[in-house]
Design a protein around this motif. Structure first.
Motif, PDB file in Angstrom:
ATOM      1  N   UNK A 123      20.922  14.930 -37.543  1.00  0.00           N
ATOM      2  CA  UNK A 123      22.070  14.590 -38.387  1.00  0.00           C
ATOM      3  C   UNK A 123      22.641  13.226 -38.023  1.00  0.00           C
ATOM      4  N   UNK A 124      22.758  12.943 -36.736  1.00  0.00           N
ATOM      5  CA  UNK A 124      23.253  11.627 -36.325  1.00  0.00           C
ATOM      6  C   UNK A 124      22.287  10.523 -36.740  1.00  0.00           C
ATOM      7  N   UNK A 125      20.996  10.737 -36.505  1.00  0.00           N
ATOM      8  CA  UNK A 125      20.001   9.739 -36.902  1.00  0.00           C
ATOM      9  C   UNK A 125      20.026   9.515 -38.408  1.00  0.00           C
TER      10      UNK A 125
ATOM     11  N   UNK B 170      33.492   3.978 -44.404  1.00  0.00           N
ATOM     12  CA  UNK B 170      32.846   5.079 -45.102  1.00  0.00           C
ATOM     13  C   UNK B 170      32.717   6.232 -44.126  1.00  0.00           C
ATOM     14  N   UNK B 171      32.913   7.423 -44.633  1.00  0.00           N
ATOM     15  CA  UNK B 171      32.774   8.632 -43.829  1.00  0.00           C
ATOM     16  C   UNK B 171      31.533   9.354 -44.312  1.00  0.00           C
ATOM     17  N   UNK B 172      30.560   9.505 -43.423  1.00  0.00           N
ATOM     18  CA  UNK B 172      29.296  10.157 -43.774  1.00  0.00           C
ATOM     19  C   UNK B 172      29.306  11.562 -43.189  1.00  0.00           C
TER      20      UNK B 172
ATOM     21  N   UNK C 215      28.588  11.067 -23.654  1.00  0.00           N
ATOM     22  CA  UNK C 215      28.875  11.530 -25.017  1.00  0.00           C
ATOM     23  C   UNK C 215      28.753  10.399 -26.041  1.00  0.00           C
ATOM     24  N   UNK C 216      28.088  10.695 -27.154  1.00  0.00           N
ATOM     25  CA  UNK C 216      27.865   9.690 -28.195  1.00  0.00           C
ATOM     26  C   UNK C 216      29.163   9.206 -28.812  1.00  0.00           C
TER      27      UNK C 216
ATOM     28  N   UNK D  79      29.729  11.970 -39.191  1.00  0.00           N
ATOM     29  CA  UNK D  79      30.234  13.276 -38.777  1.00  0.00           C
ATOM     30  C   UNK D  79      29.180  14.342 -39.085  1.00  0.00           C
ATOM     31  N   UNK D  80      28.398  14.774 -38.084  1.00  0.00           N
ATOM     32  CA  UNK D  80      27.492  15.908 -38.305  1.00  0.00           C
ATOM     33  C   UNK D  80      28.317  17.190 -38.485  1.00  0.00           C
TER      34      UNK D  80
END
Length: 334
Positions: free
Chosen positions: A76-78, A37-39, A168-169, A12-13
């Motif tokens: 952020x996604x990378x 896990x939530x990043x 969309x990603x 999650x950016x």
């Protein structure tokens, strides 16, 4: 039977979303599947978003928070992918939320059963402040049976043909090693980075599964990347997408000739054409000229289009110049 030992990472950016972040994170925490896990990647937020992230990490040890300088959505996604521990990864934008509390459990079952590289999914749109009223559902007019035994490129072409493709990603739930092994990271410093990323997923994929029930709630709000009316941002969006179209055509034109290849490339030309015409709306002379210069450097794209209008437009741009062409186009559209 679900393998409850398989971990999935939800990336999650986060950037200046204090108004919506709680709903987003709560919808992930509400999932029936617990091995996740939530990043939360805080991209230099200047509001309370970073504090909200930290408060969640203290409540649940499955939440990992990273505070970075502002480097954009792609970074952020990378960053999230590279720091994830899951066998699978999915993306959620921090102003959106998940409506189905069992969806990750369903995804794990599908991924483990089908051994696919990624799942292609759908979404619902709603207007900010009116979460209960869906304004649009992205249709997927094919199902897994229709694509059985087909390559990623054939599936992409079929989705385009059936008006069911969206870049969309957050619509792709991916096997992490599939992304890492093929270096499928988001291009940094541009808008609409997922328009460049998504077609390459299909190119490299050996197997894709389709999940045809919407679960992802996409918030449409003012001044987001999608809805911005700021002309400098619009100029950047246009330039980035014109260049993305060129890069994708260069990437795909070398593959073996096929009906799928022609359908895919023509869709890139269609995207390019739509953004080219958006230049007409730019009022600022410098912004207009900047976009026209981008067209000068990318106009060869139009030669690859299947429709006659693209080939005629290419000749006109070459003969009378992009500015004169846009004057003619504006008259036709008026």
């Amino acid at each position: 039977m679900i393998n409850t030992n398989v971990k999935i990472s939800v990336i999650v950016p986060v950037y200046n979303v204090e108004k919506w972040l709680n709903m987003c994170v709560d919808s992930i925490l509400a999932q029936s599947y617990k091995k996740l896990e939530i990043i939360l990647v805080n991209d230099g937020s200047t509001d309370r978003s970073g504090d909200i992230c930290d408060s969640y990490s203290k409540k649940d040890d499955r939440i990992r928070v990273f505070h970075n300088k502002n480097k954009g959505l792609s970074y952020s996604r990378n960053f999230g992918v590279k720091n994830s521990n899951g066998k699978y990864v999915m993306f959620v934008d921090s102003d959106d939320f998940i409506s189905d509390s069992n969806i990750i459990e369903k995804f794990i079952n599908i991924l483990e059963r089908d051994k696919c590289d990624f799942i292609y999914t759908s979404y619902c749109r709603f207007d900010d402040g009116n979460e209960d009223k869906i304004t649009e559902i992205l249709p997927i007019n094919i199902d897994t049976e229709d694509i059985k035994g087909k390559s990623g490129l054939e599936i992409l072409a079929k989705l385009i043909e059936k008006n069911s493709y969206h870049h969309a990603a957050y619509l792709k739930i991916c096997r992490k090693n599939f992304l890492i092994d093929n270096k499928l990271f988001f291009k940094e410093g541009i808008y609409h980075e997922d328009a460049e990323w998504s077609p390459k997923l299909f190119y490299y994929a050996n197997k894709v599964t389709i999940y045809n029930e919407p679960y992802y709630m996409r918030r449409m709000r003012e001044n987001s990347i999608i809805t911005t009316t700021n002309e400098d941002n619009m100029k950047k969006k246009i330039n980035d997408r014109l260049n993305i179209a060129l890069e994708l055509i260069e990437f795909f034109k070398g593959i073996e000739e096929s009906s799928s290849k022609n359908i895919i490339i023509n869709d890139f030309v269609r995207m390019y054409w739509g953004d080219l015409l958006l230049i007409i709306n730019l009022k600022d002379k410098n912004n207009f000229n900047d976009c026209c210069n981008t067209v000068k450097n990318t106009k060869e794209i139009l030669k690859y289009g299947a429709l006659k209008k693209y080939k005629v437009a290419y000749i006109l741009v070459k003969v009378i110049g992009i500015k004169n062409f846009l004057v003619l186009a504006k008259r036709q559209l008026a």
